[in-house]
Design an enzyme around this catalytic site. Structure first.
Site, PDB file in Angstrom:
ATOM      1  N   ASP A  18       0.857  -1.180   0.000  1.00 30.57           N
ATOM      2  CA  ASP A  18       0.000   0.000   0.000  1.00 30.57           C
ATOM      3  C   ASP A  18       0.898   1.237   0.000  1.00 30.57           C
ATOM      4  OD1 ASP A  18      -2.237   1.558   0.107  1.00 30.57           O
ATOM      5  OD2 ASP A  18      -2.687   1.185   2.218  1.00 30.57           O
ATOM      6  N   GLU A  96      -6.319   5.066  -8.711  1.00 31.30           N
ATOM      7  CA  GLU A  96      -7.594   5.593  -8.222  1.00 31.30           C
ATOM      8  C   GLU A  96      -8.201   6.651  -9.137  1.00 31.30           C
ATOM      9  OE1 GLU A  96      -9.630   6.459  -3.942  1.00 31.30           O
ATOM     10  OE2 GLU A  96      -7.680   5.535  -4.179  1.00 31.30           O
ATOM     11  N   LYS A 132      -9.418   1.952  -9.043  1.00 31.66           N
ATOM     12  CA  LYS A 132      -9.966   2.134  -7.689  1.00 31.66           C
ATOM     13  C   LYS A 132     -11.075   3.174  -7.701  1.00 31.66           C
ATOM     14  CE  LYS A 132      -7.449   2.142  -3.880  1.00 31.66           C
ATOM     15  NZ  LYS A 132      -6.379   2.516  -2.914  1.00 31.66           N
ATOM     16  N   THR A 156     -13.025   0.827  -3.085  1.00 32.06           N
ATOM     17  CA  THR A 156     -12.289   1.240  -1.894  1.00 32.06           C
ATOM     18  C   THR A 156     -13.177   2.059  -0.957  1.00 32.06           C
ATOM     19  OG1 THR A 156     -10.209   2.273  -1.182  1.00 32.06           O
ATOM     20  CG2 THR A 156     -11.393   3.350  -2.978  1.00 32.06           C
ATOM     21  N   PHE A 178     -11.719  -1.199   4.950  1.00 33.01           N
ATOM     22  CA  PHE A 178     -10.717  -0.433   5.698  1.00 33.01           C
ATOM     23  C   PHE A 178     -10.740  -0.797   7.176  1.00 33.01           C
ATOM     24  CE2 PHE A 178      -9.357   3.509   3.114  1.00 33.01           C
ATOM     25  CZ  PHE A 178      -9.255   2.763   1.966  1.00 33.01           C
TER      26      PHE A 178
END
Length: 318
Positions: A18, A96, A132, A156, A178
């Site tokens: 990440d 993203e 994303k 996400t 998350f």
């Protein structure tokens, strides 16, 4: 000699980095890599990547795109870092969609297609990329269209089972629940103390995992946003886990047995099956204060960093 906990984790879970730090990815050798506006901003501000930034700025200054130049350069930076990461990891790189498009289905679809086209111009096919998208209703509907076109999506900013169910219904390739941000909310609300097993973020991912495996859902579960290695160890065996460099280093240095905690062969009791149209989804999300607040907060945070990146690019272009 006992293998490190990171090596043991790799035997049962696909480990994802990440980070947008290219050198960290090279050193840690994950299978996949994920980025977001915050990580790209951090990488852009790192002197080691000045050449990549300079290339995008020069390209933008020649492009003559008017008011759209700043946005185009930011997209180019995201794809440039993603392209570099594809040279290192054998699997997928997640890039993203702009967070300020989180409530615009058509704009999200258009941006995703543009990102995939930009990668293709560099010889990188869509099977190496995950787009994303925030797990809003609009984002999930965009993913449904994109998946039908063969563009795989990583949904996400996911904090609840209803979000996970809607993503699965849309045929999303992968979701990123998350963990750490769920814990943050409960601690701030006065909950705890928590162990790794009672951590609300860990409990949430286990619930989603059980739901998916029980009902034969193929969408990949990738735990994200970890605060400590205890959370990671408690989810050992999850399909994928995306982990920051500092926690990957901790796991690489840690010895001792790492037992498998999640397995498709023994998921335990699953939540009841949910049937969600738009109204039911919005109501269920609204009923969950934590998920509602963390989703909104997450989008605001990514938008803030995206704006900072655009400001930095605008200054360089000027």
């Amino acid at each position: 000699m006992t293998a490190s906990k990171l090596d043991q984790l790799r035997q049962m879970t696909t480990v994802v980095a990440d980070t947008g730090d290219i050198e960290a990815v090279r050193r840690l050798a994950p299978v996949d890599c994920t980025t977001n506006p915050t990580l790209i901003l951090k990488a852009v501000e790192t002197p080691a990547y000045a050449d990549l930034v300079d290339e995008a700025i020069v390209w933008g200054s020649k492009a003559g795109r008017g008011a759209d130049t700043v946005h185009a350069v930011c997209d180019r930076l995201a794809v440039t870092f993603g392209a570099e990461l594809t040279k290192i990891v054998p699997g997928r790189v997640s890039t993203e969609v702009d967070a300020d498009l989180s409530f615009d289905t058509k704009a999200t679809i258009d941006k995703a297609r543009a990102l995939i086209a930009a990668y293709r111009e560099r010889g990188i096919e869509k099977d190496r990329i995950l787009v994303k998208i925030a797990s809003t209703w609009e984002g999930i509907q965009a993913a449904k269209v994109l998946q039908a076109e063969g563009i795989d999506c990583n949904l996400t900013l996911l904090f609840s089972l209803p979000q996970a169910v809607a993503c699965a219904d849309a045929g999303a390739f992968l979701i990123s629940p998350f963990v750490g941000r769920i814990l943050d909310w409960h601690v701030k609300a006065g909950g705890g103390p928590y162990t790794a097993e009672t951590d609300p973020g860990v409990v949430s991912v286990k619930s989603i995992y059980a739901y998916y495996k029980t009902f034969g859902i193929q969408t990949v579960v990738m735990g994200a946003s970890f605060r400590n290695t205890g959370e990671i160890e408690a989810l050992a065996g999850c399909d994928r886990l995306t982990i920051g460099p500092s926690l990957l280093d901790e796991l690489a240095a840690a010895k001792g047995d790492l037992p498998r905690r999640l397995s498709p062969d023994s998921v335990g009791a699953a939540p009841a099956r949910l049937d969600l149209d738009e109204n039911a989804f919005r109501f269920a999300l609204n009923e969950d204060a934590m998920a509602t607040e963390k989703l909104a907060e997450g989008i605001r945070g990514f938008v803030k960093d995206l704006r900072s990146l655009r400001k930095l690019v605008a200054a360089r272009l000027a």
